[in-house]
Design an enzyme around this catalytic site. Structure first.
Site, PDB file in Angstrom:
ATOM      1  N   LYS A   1       0.898  -0.981   0.148  1.00  0.00           N
ATOM      2  CA  LYS A   1       0.049   0.161  -0.090  1.00  0.00           C
ATOM      3  C   LYS A   1       0.867   1.072  -0.172  1.00  0.00           C
ATOM      4  CE  LYS A   1      -4.037   2.049   2.539  1.00  0.00           C
ATOM      5  NZ  LYS A   1      -4.788   1.868   3.962  1.00  0.00           N
TER       6      LYS A   1
ATOM      7  N   SER B   1      -9.761   1.562   2.762  1.00  0.00           N
ATOM      8  CA  SER B   1      -8.889   2.404   2.184  1.00  0.00           C
ATOM      9  C   SER B   1      -7.771   1.369   1.289  1.00  0.00           C
ATOM     10  CB  SER B   1      -8.028   3.541   2.847  1.00  0.00           C
ATOM     11  OG  SER B   1      -7.106   2.931   3.764  1.00  0.00           O
TER      12      SER B   1
ATOM     13  N   SER C   1      -9.895  -0.476   7.077  1.00  0.00           N
ATOM     14  CA  SER C   1      -9.286  -0.296   5.617  1.00  0.00           C
ATOM     15  C   SER C   1      -8.579  -1.623   5.163  1.00  0.00           C
ATOM     16  CB  SER C   1      -8.316   0.973   5.666  1.00  0.00           C
ATOM     17  OG  SER C   1      -8.813   1.848   5.742  1.00  0.00           O
TER      18      SER C   1
END
Lengths: 477, 96
Positions: A71, A146, A170
């Site tokens: 990420k 996210s 997330s």
């Protein structure tokens, strides 16, 4: 089978000590990214040059030659890291996050950086400055967020496995929406050093993988105390793979009555209830439990998390790195840089956080939120005196359409209603696939355990996965 | 709870120079979120201690030791503006 389809475990067997097999795997994945990712948009910084520069002459370690995607909020030395925000464009970190160092020490190849909501502020990956990541099962739908890029690349076989971060759901919510396995470890299990901070008392890094076994393999590598993160726990790391392949006979599973309420999609409810039945058939005992303060968790989160975020994001001022909007004096430069650099959701959260921490409102909002957080944590303490594990839904609905909730922040926030409490209480929780909607969208099951008992989650999730094999279904791309 | 947000004041504290067209929507969003958050007011928390952190950790110490970080140039490499080994910013003190 094409090598990009392999699980982490299978990829490890495929590569072995053979450099040509390693190259075959990496090349197949790069081709897959070029083929599929223009449609999915799971990657924000992807450059085959970075991959070839990591090709060691010798394969060693538990992840030797295995590509792992990251990420975009974890820093990688020499590799642009932006948190999918304009304010960090061009930021080249001078060091590796601890998780990156651990992956490298284990022999892994850092493969690409995954899309996310800006600064991890969102549940749909739509607030990214690089545009939304699309759901591999239906490109008109969101990937979740996210960590949407991390979930979508694993689901679309453009990654073998990925790391995400979870502040209020997330990792688990995008894992649920994309049909992959996502684990948020116990707060303190994995070092946050080099994870760009959102809510420091809530953030935790964890794996997104094709199988439960892969999740255990990856957690084995990244978990553990780190002197560079004083909130990482000095608690020994067990071999998580030792919990796999065990039965669940005699295990006590709690079902919170507060989970099955208005707002829960009927197909999600059906899939979760069917999973409960599977655990019963496997010999676990099921008991109704109560988390009476769960309904306050979203409200607590949008005080505590935004307060921490507004403080953490104070550092982006255009002085040392990232975007700068030149002005005649320093203060004007701060104001203009921040206005132009942050997107709408980031501004909303910074303003809200600033407000709840401001004089006159601090006690009424921030301290009140922290006290309600205590009540939520006590709910879990009480329930875990009676049961080993809690199960329920991850997301109240399957993936929604891109654009559907973007103009309604509150409705977006409520999509984390089942996941936020685990962050507030610091407990570990996983999303594991438990079925599909009639329109073919994945549904996830959430398993929540006591602090530092990820092993129980692996044991139960692997028994379920072996029985149902939902992970064998793949999106058509 | 009465909490009409003064968007200009909060934006100033947050160091954001919001454009006029941003203010209306943002302040409406904040009012809506705060109205939802007011749900907490029904909870009696008079006897509850606040939790700012879930782990029972306080004051983690380690030995202070000098090590070579070797990142000075690297850090300055991506400075928006630099002057030798310094970050360069606009004038801070007026009238000089």
């Amino acid at each position: 089978m094409e090598p990009y389809r392999l699980t982490l475990k299978q990829a490890r067997e495929f590569v072995g000590k053979d450099l040509s097999k390693r190259d075959q795997l990496l090349d197949a994945l790069v081709r897959r990214v070029n083929d599929v990712d223009p449609r999915v948009n799971a990657y924000v910084h992807f450059d085959p040059k970075h991959i070839s520069s990591q090709k060691q002459a010798e394969l060693k370690g538990p992840l030797a030659g295995i590509p792992i995607s990251i990420k975009d909020n974890m820093v990688i030395k020499g590799w642009e890291t932006t948190c999918a925000s304009n304010i960090l464009k061009g930021f080249i970190p001078p060091y590796d996050a601890t998780v990156i160092r651990k992956l490298r020490d284990a022999g892994a190849v850092i493969f690409g950086k995954c899309n996310m909501d800006e600064f991890a502020f969102g549940s749909s990956c739509e607030t990214s400055a690089f545009g939304p990541t699309r759901n591999p099962w239906n490109l008109d739908c969101v990937s979740g967020g996210s960590s949407g890029g991390s979930a979508a690349c694993v689901a679309s076989d453009t990654a073998i496995a990925a790391l995400g971060s979870d502040t209020g759901g997330s990792i688990r919510q995008p894992a649920s929406l994309c049909g992959v396995v996502g684990l948020k470890p116990t707060y303190g299990r994995v070092s946050r050093y080099g994870l760009i901070a959102f809510g420091s008392s809530l953030d935790q890094i964890g794996p997104l993988t094709k199988t439960v076994e892969d999740s255990a393999i990856l957690l084995n590598v990244i978990a553990g105390h780190d002197e560079r993160d004083s909130t990482s726990a000095e608690i020994p790391v067990p071999d998580y793979t030792a919990f796999l392949g065990k039965n669940v006979k005699g295990l006590k599973i709690g079902i919170p009555k507060e989970y099955f309420v208005k707002g829960l999609d009927s197909e999600v409810e059906k899939a979760v209830r069917a999973a409960i039945k599977v655990f019963q058939d496997l010999g676990a005992s099921i008991a109704e439990v109560s988390l009476p303060h769960m309904k306050y968790s979203v409200a607590v989160y949008y005080i505590v998390a935004v307060a921490e975020a507004s403080s953490n994001l104070g550092r982006y001022d255009g002085v040392q790195y990232g975007l700068r909007c030149e002005k005649n004096n320093l203060v004007e430069m701060y104001f203009e840089t921040r206005d132009q650099g942050f997107g709408a959701e980031a501004k909303r959260r910074i303003l809200l956080g600033t407000f709840v921490l401001s004089a006159g409102y601090y006690d009424a909002y921030y301290v009140k939120g922290l006290k309600a957080r205590t009540l939520i944590k006590q709910d879990f303490d009480r329930v875990f005196e009676k049961v080993d594990l809690i199960i329920g839904p991850v997301s109240p609905t399957p993936a929604f359409k891109i654009g559907e909730k973007l103009d309604d922040p509150l409705s977006m926030y409520l999509s984390d209603i089942y996941t936020i409490a685990a962050n507030l209480a610091g407990v570990p929780a996983m999303s594991v696939p438990c079925g599909f909607s009639l329109t073919g969208l994945p549904i996830g099951l959430q398993l929540t355990a006591k602090p530092f008992e990820e092993g129980t989650i692996f044991r139960v999730a692997s028994a379920y996965e072996a029985t149902m094999k939902w992970n064998e279904r793949k999106p058509e791309l | 709870m009465e909490s009409k947000i003064n968007i200009d004041q909060v934006a100033k504290l947050a160091r954001l120079s919001l454009k006029p067209e941003e203010k209306g929507k943002l302040s409406k969003d904040l009012e809506n979120i705060l109205a939802y958050v007011d749900l907490l007011q029904e909870l009696d928390t008079s006897k509850v201690e606040p939790t700012s952190h879930v782990l029972p950790i306080e004051n983690v110490f380690r030995k202070d030791k000098v090590i070579e970080s070797g990142v000075r140039n690297f850090v300055l490499d991506h400075a928006p503006k630099r002057d030798g080994k310094f970050f360069k910013v606009p004038k801070v003190i007026e009238g000089l």
